[in-house]
Design a protein around this motif. Structure first.
Motif, PDB file in Angstrom:
ATOM      1  N   HIS A 169       9.575  -5.217   4.982  1.00 54.00           N
ATOM      2  CA  HIS A 169      10.325  -5.242   3.730  1.00 54.00           C
ATOM      3  C   HIS A 169      11.785  -4.858   3.968  1.00 54.00           C
ATOM      4  CE1 HIS A 169      11.378  -4.659  -0.428  1.00 54.00           C
ATOM      5  NE2 HIS A 169      11.692  -3.393  -0.220  1.00 54.00           N
ATOM      6  N   THR A 212       5.809  -8.122  -4.920  1.00 55.95           N
ATOM      7  CA  THR A 212       6.981  -7.404  -5.442  1.00 55.95           C
ATOM      8  C   THR A 212       6.954  -7.302  -6.963  1.00 55.95           C
ATOM      9  OG1 THR A 212       8.515  -9.226  -5.921  1.00 55.95           O
ATOM     10  CG2 THR A 212       8.297  -8.581  -3.611  1.00 55.95           C
ATOM     11  N   ARG A 259       5.524  -3.087   0.630  1.00 56.90           N
ATOM     12  CA  ARG A 259       6.772  -2.934  -0.127  1.00 56.90           C
ATOM     13  C   ARG A 259       6.972  -1.479  -0.538  1.00 56.90           C
ATOM     14  NH1 ARG A 259       9.521  -7.795   0.713  1.00 56.90           N
ATOM     15  NH2 ARG A 259       8.167  -9.561   0.322  1.00 56.90           N
TER      16      ARG A 259
END
Lengths: 404, 178, 298
Positions: A169, A212, A259
């Motif tokens: 990420h 996300t 993430r």
């Protein structure tokens, strides 16, 4: 509670029926995984249809959808039928092959989608997973083409020009670690484009492994507009964050990458409010040579089949209706697996799993049924143990042990 | 039974330093060509005091240097990494000079062995001598001091603790047992 | 200290001790006999997966001056080129009795992986675009020698910060030691997450005590980070005119190898303000100090 089974179906109490006493366990519909890598043919050193089926049954699954990125690629009727037959021979879960969208996953021309749909494997889900169908014209055509047999394109949303050499990420951790970033916008921009394409041609779109907060928002807006889009999230994206890369242990390398904590929170919210339709494992076995190496050289992916349900319980608690919907009913609907994803009521196929939600177990990478050991949960204690699993009335897991 | 007894008071320490200064002057024909090299850490203030006394007695200003022997020790692997002290070459160097190594306590002789190695990497002295405040015996190497402030017979289990005003705020030598 | 993997792992006290020991080592380097017996019987392996003659010989000189045995294991022409994994190589080094492995590797984090697989100490001599802690230490040493201190100094690190392990290690270490660090360059090459950022070199120059120029690689032009080398040097290159805008006392650093004419002009590189040659000399002393702290005890 007792469950009565005859001829593979759940029945009302009747003479001659097989009786399963749930005995204080929780009965869930057999789980359905829309996103599994079984590695056969090609990488039988990492996983086979048989070992992956064992892992699935032990995870409470009765059906798994096998991704097309095998070697050779599942882009012809011949390969999908081979995978389908291997699943039948293993006999522990229904293995439903997913067909490649493009020949060789190369993203250049459509594979023979119709031939795969008409094959014995009756393919309905098509995906180049591992690669994004990034050419917008090709994606548009694929979405249109599969309408003929009510197929769905499952998109691996990753704009390749924005993720060249990407390792994790893109954010403060990637900057600190000197690892090339995989920006959230590379996923979000493709999903935004694809929902517009799906809307334009009136087709169904399925988004693989949404990772996300921005993607959740794009999908939420598309659904509000009435776009036929469904979305999945993996157990690891619901639990783990990019901070884990700090060890440089590639067991945490996965695509899309882990993430931030706020992404995790948004994904959980998406599961709760229905923006995200399903939890799918993206079970991705890799050999130790492909994982016990430098981060940049390691293959992305994590095991998932045997830990997905415990992670779901860990994250959402004992919300059995939610778990049944996201891990059985909805994935069966998306994949059009008519024999799966039904409540445990008379007349439905006897596909179910019995779990002990109070049992805690420590994840041992070498104690899993998968041929590979790349679980990111090693050493973690998880709630919920699958005790028994039944596929059409035949027991595939008995007391936590696979029957064959 | 643990104990700590004073074997040299602050007045004793000053007397002993004076005596060593006189002995150096006697044995070296008025401290000709003498360089004082204090071994880090308590040898350094002792060397400075000797230079100061000699200056007071004879009006001579002797060069003083500091020698840290950490990097020459033979027991580095037996302990966690040790701090490295500061080595300072005396003005004019050591080549051909009469170098007097100065330390607080002479015990096994291993520190002096290391100091001789360290010194020979700095240059090639004409003569090397050794001055110590206390000799407590128990030598493990064939080394002896040329100037001894006080011989203190000890048991191996005992510790000699030297305090100097420059480092410890006070002058005193104690014999301790745990 | 068991390993030296990241400059970020060093406290101010630990870093200062390294610089102090390096000063003692530097004094030894000025003598006729430059060798110390400190690491007799210890084995240091230089495991280099990238060609870097400068760094390798600096470590080799450091280890040899401490009397360690040095084995140079270069990836070229070795089992590594035949496909041996880092883990298998680690086992080989383990079997050879390596007390410390100095590793240079193109993959960020490779030294962290190696540290899991060997019993000895691992010293990061540059890993991918991650870190190069001994370069930061020698830069800190150079700054301290020239300026007398580090605390409170204003340091500008200029260039391709995004891909620079030197910049990452220096940003971490110099901040730990109390400097005010600003990362300078075009926005495509200066990430926000590593510290204070400026895109305007000219504005910063009059308020800088130290200017550290980074190497900018030509291949950055091909992936749209920069329009052209010419535009880069015009905006961010250090030339004579910019040098004169620095305060009188300011110094100019470069980790080398330089692209003369790109990020720095020959006039600046060869000026008395430049510390480039001292940096190389100080490298050996600092690496001696690190090897002593890794191997000089139990």
């Amino acid at each position: 509670m007792k469950i009565y089974i005859r001829d593979g179906l759940i029945v009302d109490k009747a003479a001659g029926a097989q009786v399963v006493d749930t005995d204080g366990l929780v009965a869930l519909p057999g789980l359905v995984d829309l996103h599994t890598h079984l590695r056969e043919p090609g990488r039988e050193d990492a996983e086979t249809v048989l070992t992956g089926s064992r892992a699935a049954a032990l995870g409470g699954y009765t059906a798994v959808c096998a991704m097309a990125n095998t070697s050779p690629v599942a882009d012809t009727a011949g390969v999908v039928e081979q995978v389908y037959r291997l699943g039948q021979e293993a006999g522990l879960v229904d293995v439903q092959p997913i067909g490649a969208v493009t020949v060789g996953l190369a993203g250049e021309r459509l594979a023979e989608l119709g031939a795969m749909a008409e094959s014995a494997a009756r393919v309905r889900v098509f995906s180049d997973d591992g690669f994004c169908v990034h050419d917008p014209r090709l994606m548009r055509r694929a979405l249109e083409y599969v309408k003929a047999f009510n197929g769905v394109i499952a998109q691996h949303a990753e704009e390749p020009r924005l993720t060249e050499g990407a390792q994790m990420h893109e954010g403060d951790v990637s900057q600190r670690l000197g690892l090339t970033g995989w920006p959230a916008v590379a996923e979000e921009s493709i999903i935004a484009r694809d929902v517009l394409l799906a809307e334009h041609v009136g087709s169904r779109l399925h988004v693989c492994h949404v990772s996300t907060a921005g993607s959740v928002e794009v999908i939420r807006q598309a659904k509000a507009r009435g776009v036929q889009v469904t979305a999945e999230v993996t157990p690891h994206h619901l639990l783990l964050t990019h901070e884990l890369a700090t060890s440089y242990d590639p067991v945490y390398k996965v695509n899309p990458p882990l993430r931030t904590a706020s992404d995790v929170e948004a994904l959980r919210q998406g599961v709760l409010d229905g923006t995200i339709d399903i939890i799918a494992t993206d079970h991705a076995p890799h050999t130790s040579e492909d994982k016990e190496c430098e981060w940049a050289y390691a293959r992305p992916g994590m095991l998932g089949l045997e830990t997905a349900l415990p992670i779901a319980i860990h994250v959402f608690g004992e919300q059995w209706d939610l778990i049944s919907e996201r891990m059985s009913y909805a994935p069966a609907r998306i994949a059009q697996l008519s024999g799966h994803g039904h409540p445990l009521t008379p007349g439905n196929p006897a596909n179910f799993t019995l779990i002990d939600p109070t049992a805690k177990w420590a994840v041992d990478p070498h104690g899993l049924a998968s041929l590979s050991h790349n679980t990111p949960y090693a050493g973690m204690t998880l709630p919920g143990r699958v005790v028994h699993t039944y596929l059409r009335g035949v027991q595939t897991v008995e007391n936590g042990k696979v029957t064959k | 039974m643990p104990y700590a007894k004073t074997v040299l008071t602050d007045a004793d320490v000053q007397r002993v330093v004076d005596r060593i200064a006189h002995q150096i002057l006697e044995k070296t024909q008025g401290a000709q060509d003498v360089v004082l090299m204090g071994i880090v850490s308590r040898g350094v203030p002792l060397a400075r005091r000797l230079a100061e006394r000699i200056s007071a007695f004879e009006g001579l200003s002797l060069p003083v240097g500091a020698l840290d022997i950490t990097l020459y020790r033979d027991d580095l692997r037996q302990q966690a990494v040790r701090k490295v002290g500061h080595t300072e070459e005396p003005p004019g160097g050591v080549d051909g000079r009469r170098v007097i190594l100065v330390d607080d306590v002479l015990f096994s002789g291993r520190t002096i062995r290391a100091a001789l190695d360290a010194l020979s990497d700095l240059g090639r002295p004409g003569v090397v001598q050794l001055a110590v405040l206390v000799d407590r015996g128990h030598r493990q190497l064939p080394i002896r001091a040329d100037y001894v402030g006080k011989n203190i017979p000890t048991a191996l289990t005992e510790k000699v603790r030297v305090k100097l005003a420059e480092i410890d705020g006070t002058d005193e030598v104690q014999l301790e047992a745990a | 200290m068991k390993h030296l993997l990241s400059a970020g792992d060093l406290t101010a006290a630990a870093a200062t001790e390294i610089l102090d020991i390096a000063a003692e080592m530097a004094a030894v380097q000025g003598r006729e006999i430059k060798k110390l017996p400190t690491l007799r019987g210890r084995t240091v392996v230089n495991l280099f997966y990238e060609d870097s003659t400068r760094t390798r010989i600096s470590f080799e000189a450091a280890a040899k001056r401490l009397s360690a045995d040095v084995i140079n294991f270069s990836a070229k022409g070795s089992s590594v080129e035949k496909g041996e994994s880092l883990k298998d190589t680690a086992w080989t080094l383990q079997a050879m009795g390596a007390d410390a492995v100095v590793i240079r590797h193109p993959a960020s984090g490779a030294p962290y992986r190696l540290a899991n697989w060997v019993n000895g100490s691992v010293l990061n001599a540059g890993d991918g675009t991650h870190e190069h802690p001994t370069q930061a230490l020698l830069d800190a040493y150079t700054i301290r020698s020239r300026m007398g201190r580090i605390d409170g100094l204003r340091v500008a690190i200029v260039g391709d910060v995004l891909h620079s392990r030197v910049a990452r290690s220096n940003a971490l270490l110099l901040k730990t030691l109390g400097a005010k660090v600003t990362l300078v360059g075009p926005p495509t090459l200066v990430p926000q997450e590593l510290g204070d950022v400026s895109y305007d070199l000219d504005a910063l120059l009059p308020d800088s005590d130290v200017v550290m120029m980074l190497r900018v690689q030509k291949e950055r032009m091909h992936s749209s980070y920069l329009p052209s080398a010419r535009e880069y040097s015009r905006r961010y290159g250090l030339d004579g005119a910019r040098l004169r805008r620095l305060p009188e006392h300011a110094i100019v650093m470069h980790p080398g190898p330089m692209n003369r004419g790109m990020e720095i002009t020959p006039e600046v590189a060869d000026s008395p303000r430049s510390t480039i040659v001292e940096q190389v000399t100080n490298g050996v002393s600092v690496r001696m100090a690190c090897l002593y702290l890794l191997l000089g005890g139990k």
